[in-house]
Scaffold this active site. Structure first.
Site, mmCIF file in Angstrom:
data_model
loop_
_atom_site.group_PDB
_atom_site.id
_atom_site.type_symbol
_atom_site.label_atom_id
_atom_site.label_comp_id
_atom_site.label_asym_id
_atom_site.label_seq_id
_atom_site.Cartn_x
_atom_site.Cartn_y
_atom_site.Cartn_z
ATOM 1 N N PHE A 61 -11.081 -7.384 14.387
ATOM 2 C CA PHE A 61 -10.010 -7.821 13.504
ATOM 3 C C PHE A 61 -9.708 -6.740 12.477
ATOM 4 O O PHE A 61 -10.606 -6.218 11.818
ATOM 5 C CB PHE A 61 -10.400 -9.128 12.794
ATOM 6 C CG PHE A 61 -9.355 -9.576 11.810
ATOM 7 C CD1 PHE A 61 -8.091 -9.956 12.247
ATOM 8 C CD2 PHE A 61 -9.619 -9.586 10.444
ATOM 9 C CE1 PHE A 61 -7.115 -10.348 11.347
ATOM 10 C CE2 PHE A 61 -8.644 -9.982 9.532
ATOM 11 C CZ PHE A 61 -7.395 -10.358 9.985
ATOM 12 N N GLN A 62 -8.446 -6.378 12.370
ATOM 13 C CA GLN A 62 -7.962 -5.337 11.443
ATOM 14 C C GLN A 62 -8.622 -3.984 11.671
ATOM 15 O O GLN A 62 -8.802 -3.206 10.741
ATOM 16 C CB GLN A 62 -8.114 -5.785 9.979
ATOM 17 C CG GLN A 62 -7.180 -6.934 9.672
ATOM 18 C CD GLN A 62 -7.025 -7.219 8.198
ATOM 19 O OE1 GLN A 62 -7.924 -7.000 7.415
ATOM 20 N NE2 GLN A 62 -5.853 -7.720 7.830
ATOM 21 N N GLU A 74 0.813 -1.222 0.000
ATOM 22 C CA GLU A 74 0.000 0.000 0.000
ATOM 23 C C GLU A 74 0.846 1.271 0.000
ATOM 24 O O GLU A 74 0.411 2.318 -0.462
ATOM 25 C CB GLU A 74 -0.961 0.008 1.184
ATOM 26 C CG GLU A 74 -2.064 -1.040 1.101
ATOM 27 C CD GLU A 74 -1.644 -2.385 1.652
ATOM 28 O OE1 GLU A 74 -0.436 -2.580 1.944
ATOM 29 O OE2 GLU A 74 -2.528 -3.262 1.796
ATOM 30 N N MET A 96 24.279 8.475 1.326
ATOM 31 C CA MET A 96 24.226 9.788 1.955
ATOM 32 C C MET A 96 24.584 9.700 3.438
ATOM 33 O O MET A 96 25.290 10.555 3.981
ATOM 34 C CB MET A 96 22.839 10.409 1.782
ATOM 35 C CG MET A 96 22.725 11.814 2.337
ATOM 36 S SD MET A 96 23.928 12.929 1.582
ATOM 37 C CE MET A 96 22.981 13.581 0.218
ATOM 38 N N LYS A 137 -17.225 -0.917 6.521
ATOM 39 C CA LYS A 137 -17.688 -1.903 5.544
ATOM 40 C C LYS A 137 -19.198 -1.884 5.369
ATOM 41 O O LYS A 137 -19.709 -1.961 4.252
ATOM 42 C CB LYS A 137 -17.228 -3.293 6.022
ATOM 43 C CG LYS A 137 -17.483 -4.399 5.036
ATOM 44 C CD LYS A 137 -16.851 -5.699 5.529
ATOM 45 C CE LYS A 137 -16.963 -6.777 4.454
ATOM 46 N NZ LYS A 137 -16.272 -8.008 4.868
HETATM 47 C C1 LIG Z 1 12.622 5.566 4.805
HETATM 48 C C2 LIG Z 1 13.908 6.220 5.140
HETATM 49 N N1 LIG Z 1 14.760 5.640 6.019
HETATM 50 C C3 LIG Z 1 15.939 6.211 6.319
HETATM 51 C C4 LIG Z 1 16.302 7.403 5.752
HETATM 52 C C5 LIG Z 1 17.628 8.076 6.110
HETATM 53 N N2 LIG Z 1 18.465 8.152 4.922
HETATM 54 C C6 LIG Z 1 18.616 9.292 4.204
HETATM 55 S S1 LIG Z 1 19.546 9.080 2.836
HETATM 56 C C7 LIG Z 1 19.839 7.460 3.199
HETATM 57 C C8 LIG Z 1 20.684 6.611 2.318
HETATM 58 C C9 LIG Z 1 19.987 6.292 1.049
HETATM 59 O O1 LIG Z 1 20.682 5.256 0.414
HETATM 60 P P1 LIG Z 1 20.403 4.920 -1.095
HETATM 61 O O2 LIG Z 1 18.940 4.796 -1.336
HETATM 62 O O3 LIG Z 1 21.231 3.765 -1.492
HETATM 63 O O4 LIG Z 1 20.865 6.242 -1.831
HETATM 64 P P2 LIG Z 1 22.346 6.894 -1.917
HETATM 65 O O5 LIG Z 1 22.443 7.923 -0.841
HETATM 66 O O6 LIG Z 1 23.347 5.794 -1.749
HETATM 67 O O7 LIG Z 1 22.386 7.496 -3.266
HETATM 68 C C10 LIG Z 1 19.185 7.113 4.386
HETATM 69 C C11 LIG Z 1 19.268 5.782 5.014
HETATM 70 C C12 LIG Z 1 15.376 7.985 4.856
HETATM 71 N N3 LIG Z 1 15.613 9.165 4.269
HETATM 72 N N4 LIG Z 1 14.210 7.369 4.559
#
Ligand SMILES: Cc1ncc(C[n+]2csc(CCOP(=O)(O)OP(=O)(O)O)c2C)c(N)n1
Lengths: 199, 568
Positions: free
Chosen positions: B112-113, B50, B471, B162
């Site tokens: 439920f749910q 979802e 990042m 529902k």
């Molecule tokens: C759902 C979620 N969890 C954690 C983060 C924290 N976060 C920001 S950038 C990043 C790394 C992203 O890695 P990737 O998708 O491989 O992209 P890259 O930076 O390597 O290009 C994380 C873990 C986030 N922004 N969103």
């Protein structure tokens, strides 16, 4: 009428819809606004309730709070009446310990404050008082030495005093509201504190 | 003819001009699905999760300018929408979610749910409804769409038990208008405010326009361009404002902020007036707020009055629909050249070539974006995840059209890249849609490659695969003593085989000289494609203004004065 300089009185006219209080409370919590008191009840218009909030905080906080409140779909009008000429009242019930020897002393004090004794028990009295918060605080302080068993306060309800042109509280708000929506600047720093500096 | 609640939902959606719904059914919402199958005008795209439904609705909305629609069942189905809703709320994207709820009699009994989804989504929706009477369905849907798309847009959720969907039948009546006494989106601005703004602009020597998402939302890109050209005002675009002015427009100074172009951030620093158009002074843009635009007055144009004085106190706030505000403003602004100032910004651009890609033997992620930009002529819709690849996509792709960058900006929700790209492509089948993915984010939502395959949704996925949460790794490198704890993905799957497992063409690229060929091959291949670009693992995004600091603390690419190619 506003004894505490960091306290602001806000009136909101809201639609009587399920969950409307949750929306207001959730907003205050989420944005970190402090509610010192909150009183809710029916308004003169069908389907609408009127709330009185007392919000603690600086000018920035109260301005954000009113604007954010105004954004809620169920909120019809928001007015900050802090600087208006208002009638503000609170009701308190105070249950105080009483013995045959000091009962008359307590009654005298209640009289002095034009408070009513609404229940007389064997060991206690329940006193009802209405007024501004300061008056209730003062009575409470005087009764404290006898032993307070229970205190119940409603929180402030407030209304703008009648004006010749017949404006009511919400209309004062409407003006404020428009000025506020148009973004009048608050005095002080140009930049707001508490900006996020984390990841 | 009397209709069930479920049929009324379908009729109402048709009245709102809906043609596509992203969703996944379950017990509580099944009556709606039962009705939906008889409505061929409402195309249902079955997702695998979802979250993808909500994010696809977001991508669809941004690509088309229409309201995106998604649906889910009660409980876990509804809670799975929440990340997508939060992202749409932060980025002011209009979507409407229809969720099933347990029958009325069961509400409050931990059935439920059963989940209180209106309670849960209160802070991440613009508004929401729990519809307890079949008569309220049509008005609620009409209101929901109106609220979602007007003023400052945002997501609206409608939760329907529902037995309201499947119980009592009534005559379908589509309301003529909405009854929302507490909701009045601003229209035209106050003339005094416009006049005050115009005089500040006419007096300014070093003005700069900061264009945000509001320009795209109010479709005011022509007006933005007119204002900028008439008074020769350099324009910076926030991450979500990218595309409001073509990247290659002479007055476009790029993106400011944490990973913005150095010259854009420096220009704000030197400006004597910032004209903010539908931007909200996010901390990623301003850095340390006290040091933001220290020499400038601020004109703040917004449709949401609560933005005024929230982060920055404006000298002149202009409340109103941005398109109307700009239309009122432009005739009052004098033609101007600002020659010295424009030349100074050109000089900043030359002295701080922030888009420099240095020479390297390894495959650099920036190069992929640069070549993609060249090959597609900046004509694709780019959808990104969150992280380094997102910033490189913002920096190195040359955008030509409004709404051609779709990204989770305010929320920064990883995993956005897979489903939002699906939504964008469904909404704009005429456009090439490239999803720029991180290997991290891609793995959060890759289950919906099945949705792409099943419906032949022609998205080209480019994974910038650095084998890490890039990042975060960069932050560890800069600020946490290079302790690369919990950011290295040593067990990534083989993305080419993975694509093939879904019946999707997979291409792997490991060398610089393979990039162009792979991009072309992907575009020539009909249907979805996954290109796994195995890039240098420890490349940094520059420039960088560390969180909470100012332009004075900006880190620039150490080799940016060396030989290489100037990108975008
Ligand atoms: C759902 C979620 N969890 C954690 C983060 C924290 N976060 C920001 S950038 C990043 C790394 C992203 O890695 P990737 O998708 O491989 O992209 P890259 O930076 O390597 O290009 C994380 C873990 C986030 N922004 N969103």
């Amino acid at each position: 009428m506003n004894q505490h300089s960091d306290q602001h009185t806000i009136i909101a006219l809201v639609q009587d819809r399920p969950g409307v209080l949750t929306r207001l409370a959730s907003l205050f919590r989420r944005r970190g606004f402090n509610i010192a008191s909150l009183a809710v009840g029916a308004s003169e218009q069908k389907g609408l309730s009127r709330l009185t909030f007392v919000v603690t905080g600086d000018q920035y906080t109260v301005e954000q709070a009113t604007r954010q409140l105004d954004k809620l779909v169920d909120v019809v009008k928001v007015s900050n009446i802090t600087s208006e000429d208002v009638v503000a009242r609170e009701l308190a019930l105070i249950k105080v310990r009483a013995t045959p020897s000091n009962r008359s002393e307590i009654l005298e004090m209640a009289n002095l404050f034009r408070a009513k004794v609404v229940d007389v028990g064997t060991r206690s009295l329940v006193i009802e008082t209405t007024g501004e918060e300061d008056k209730i605080d003062a009575l409470y302080d005087l009764l404290r030495p006898f032993g307070i068993l229970e205190l119940m306060r409603t929180g402030r309800v407030a209304m703008v005093r009648g004006k010749t042109d017949g404006r009511v509280s919400d209309d004062v708000g409407a003006e404020f509201d428009q000025a506020s929506r148009n973004g009048f600047a608050v005095a002080g720093a140009r930049f707001q504190p508490g900006h996020y500096e984390g990841v | 003819m009397e209709l069930t609640g479920a049929q009324i939902v379908c009729e109402s959606l048709l009245q709102e001009g809906v043609d596509t719904i992203f969703g996944l059914p379950g017990g509580a919402v099944l009556p709606f699905y039962g009705a939906l199958s008889a409505y061929p005008g409402l195309r249902h795209i079955l997702v695998r999760h979802e979250q993808a439904a909500a994010m696809a609705a977001d991508g669809y909305s941004r690509a088309t300018g229409k309201v995106g629609v998604c649906s889910a069942t009660s409980g876990p189905g509804a809670t799975n929408l929440v990340t997508g809703l939060a992202s749409a709320q932060m980025d002011s994207v209009p979507i409407v979610c229809i969720t099933g709820q347990v029958p009325r009699a069961a509400i409050g009994r931990d059935a439920f749910q059963e989940t209180d989804i209106t309670g849960i989504t209160l802070p991440v929706t613009k508004h929401n409804y729990l519809v307890m009477d079949v008569r309220d369905i049509a008005p609620a849907i009409k209101e929901a769409f109106y609220i979602a798309r007007t003023g400052r847009p945002g997501p609206v959720l409608i939760d329907i038990p529902k037995d309201v969907l499947a119980g009592e039948k009534i005559e379908f009546v589509w309301p003529d208008e909405v009854d929302l006494p507490g909701y009045t989106p601003p229209g035209a601005p106050e003339p005094q405010q416009v006049a005050a703004a115009a005089s500040l602009i006419n007096e300014a020597q070093r003005p700069i326009i900061m264009a945000g998402h509001g320009v795209l939302i109010s479709r005011a890109w022509d007006e933005l361009r007119q204002l900028a050209e008439k008074a020769q005002i350099p324009v910076i675009t926030t991450l979500l404002g990218i595309g409001a002015l073509p990247t290659d427009h002479v007055l476009n100074l790029g993106m400011p902020g944490m990973h913005g172009m150095a010259y854009a951030s420096l220009a704000i620093d030197r400006a004597d007036l910032v004209v903010s158009l539908g931007a909200r002074f996010d901390d990623r843009v301003t850095g340390r707020i006290a040091d933001f635009a220290p020499n400038a007055k601020i004109i703040h144009c917004d449709v949401d009055p609560s933005e005024f004085n929230k982060n920055v106190i404006a000298d002149v706030p202009v409340l109103g629909d941005l398109k109307l505000s700009l239309r009122a403003l432009i005739p009052m602004v004098n033609s101007n050249v600002h020659l010295d100032w424009v030349q100074e910004t050109d000089r900043l651009r030359n002295e701080h070539p922030s888009l420099f890609i240095r020479k390297s033997d390894e495959l650099l992620p920036q190069q992929v974006l640069k070549e993609l930009s060249d090959i597609t002529g900046g004509d694709s819709i780019i959808v990104t995840g969150v992280g380094q690849h997102q910033m490189w996509a913002a920096q190195h792709y040359g955008y030509r059209e409004p709404n051609s960058l779709i990204t989770s900006g305010g929320s920064g929700a990883m995993g956005f890249e897979v489903p939002a790209a699906l939504g964008a492509k469904v909404g704009r089948p005429d456009k090439t849609v490239w999803s720029i993915a991180g290997d991290g984010g891609f793995q959060m939502t890759l289950c919906d490659l099945a949705t792409a395959a099943e419906n032949n949704i022609d998205v080209k996925y480019a994974i910038l695969n650095n084998g890490s949460l890039g990042m975060v790794r960069q932050w560890q490198d800069f600020f946490y003593e290079k302790d690369f704890f919990a950011t290295i993905y040593s067990g990534n799957p083989d993305f080419v085989k993975l694509a093939e497992a879904y019946g999707i063409r997979g291409i792997r690229v490991t060398r610089q000289d393979e990039v162009a060929g792979a991009i072309e091959e992907a575009m020539e291949t009909p249907g979805p494609v996954v290109v796994d670009f195995v890039v240098k693992e420890d490349e940094f995004v520059f420039p960088m203004i560390p969180a909470g600091e100012s332009v004075n603390e900006m880190l620039e690419e150490p080799n940016s004065q060396g030989v290489g190619v100037e990108s975008a």
